[in-house]
Design an enzyme around this catalytic site. Structure first.
Site, PDB file in Angstrom:
ATOM      1  N   CYS A 285       0.860  -1.177   0.000  1.00  0.00           N
ATOM      2  CA  CYS A 285       0.000   0.000   0.000  1.00  0.00           C
ATOM      3  C   CYS A 285       0.898   1.229   0.000  1.00  0.00           C
ATOM      4  O   CYS A 285       1.742   1.378   0.894  1.00  0.00           O
ATOM      5  CB  CYS A 285      -0.911  -0.010   1.224  1.00  0.00           C
ATOM      6  SG  CYS A 285      -1.822   1.516   1.486  1.00  0.00           S
TER       7      CYS A 285
ATOM      8  N   CYS B  18      -5.537   6.436  -1.940  1.00  0.00           N
ATOM      9  CA  CYS B  18      -4.848   5.178  -2.222  1.00  0.00           C
ATOM     10  C   CYS B  18      -3.542   5.538  -2.907  1.00  0.00           C
ATOM     11  O   CYS B  18      -3.555   6.155  -3.982  1.00  0.00           O
ATOM     12  CB  CYS B  18      -5.703   4.278  -3.116  1.00  0.00           C
ATOM     13  SG  CYS B  18      -4.859   2.771  -3.667  1.00  0.00           S
TER      14      CYS B  18
END
Length: 322
Positions: A99, A260
């Site tokens: 991530c 994100c």
């Protein structure tokens, strides 16, 4: 300053010390399990990330010695300096490759723990390969004056190859709130992304991401879906041309999130691909949680830079988690 011992899981009882952090409001529950002895089950992840009955977060990040995990062995082979591993789990308990926002946040967490002094690069193992993090001054137009963290996100590619570049797409996406199916471009950053362009900010605002978009062909392991609006280009005082986009994202295993990191990279890379020859190498990406910078590097790599914030240390009563 809190010591690393204070933040490690409590082995003697039914409590667990965690830290809450976020990168542009993409938020995580952080655990320092340096020796890898915590059994991080999907049930525990779901309990910790529950926004009503737990701490709340888009995912859980366990910082653990690379040598303590089978997944960390590949990182040590790639670079023996990758002593620490980012074990990332989505809020539904599923394992994810990595991530981009989480890498920055876990780098700040490593600083807090005294595992990194913030001067040289932090070399961090992930399931998507080794990532390198450095500190740098925040962007001039950033809301937060604290230092940013810049991450070499490693190699990226377009799974559809040159055919997708020529066509501008290799997938179709149905999104609630949009009247027709939209063409989209697949981008891989170690985890999968599908990017579609919208006409304007009003259209971006109108879509419903409480339901997962439907992507055809269906990716084998799911995909994150980014909806982007190109906002043109600006020129910095030193003459650099910088592209600008705005984005919303539906993350697999989570739902819509405020940001994100890999998705911001995918969005910038897709718009850059659509723009063709002469497109900028540097992009600012506006997400609901703030702003990040994406920069194309030599060697087929891409860099992500942005803020990382630690907001709380929490002792969790494990027996109280649902």
């Amino acid at each position: 300053m809190t010591s690393s011992a204070d933040l490690r899981p409590d082995r003697g009882g039914r409590t667990l010390a965690v830290t809450k952090g976020h990168g542009t409001q993409n938020d995580f529950v952080l655990i320092a399990d340096l020796d890898g002895s915590l059994d991080l089950t999907p049930h525990l992840v779901r309990g910790l990330t529950d926004r009503r009955a737990g701490v709340g977060g888009d995912g859980v990040i366990r910082l653990v010695a690379s040598s303590a995990l089978a997944a960390g062995a590949a990182s040590l082979v790639e670079d023996p300096a990758a002593r620490w591993f980012m074990d990332y789990r989505n809020a539904d308990g599923s394992v994810a490759e990595m991530c981009g926002n989480g890498v920055r946040v876990v780098a700040r967490f490593a600083e807090r723990l005294g595992l990194w002094d913030g001067t040289a690069e932090l070399v961090l193992g992930t399931r998507a390969g080794v990532r390198r993090v450095r500190r740098e001054p925040a962007a001039d137009d950033a809301d937060d004056a604290d230092d940013w963290y810049a991450v070499d996100m490693g190699p990226w590619h377009l799974p559809g190859g040159q055919a997708a570049v020529v066509a501008g797409m290799d997938a179709e996406v149905v999104v609630a709130g949009l009247a027709v199916t939209r063409p989209a471009l697949s981008v891989d950053l170690g985890n999968p992304h599908t990017v579609l362009a919208l006409a304007d900010v009003d259209e971006l605002t109108s879509v419903d991401l409480t339901r997962a978009p439907t992507v055809t062909p269906t990716p084998a392991h799911g995909t994150n879906v980014e909806l982007v609006v190109p906002l043109g280009e600006t020129t910095t005082p030193d003459g650099e041309v910088v592209g600008q986009v705005r984005m919303r994202v539906h993350e697999r295993g989570v739902g819509e999130t405020m940001s994100c990191g890999t998705g911001a990279c995918a969005a910038a890379l897709a718009v850059r691909t659509w723009a063709g020859a002469g497109a900028p190498d540097t992009w600012t990406v506006q997400v609901p949680g703030g702003m990040v910078r994406v920069r194309v590097l030599d060697g087929g790599h891409v860099e992500l830079a942005g803020p990382a914030v630690l907001v709380a240390d929490v002792v969790v009563d494990l027996d109280a988690l649902s």
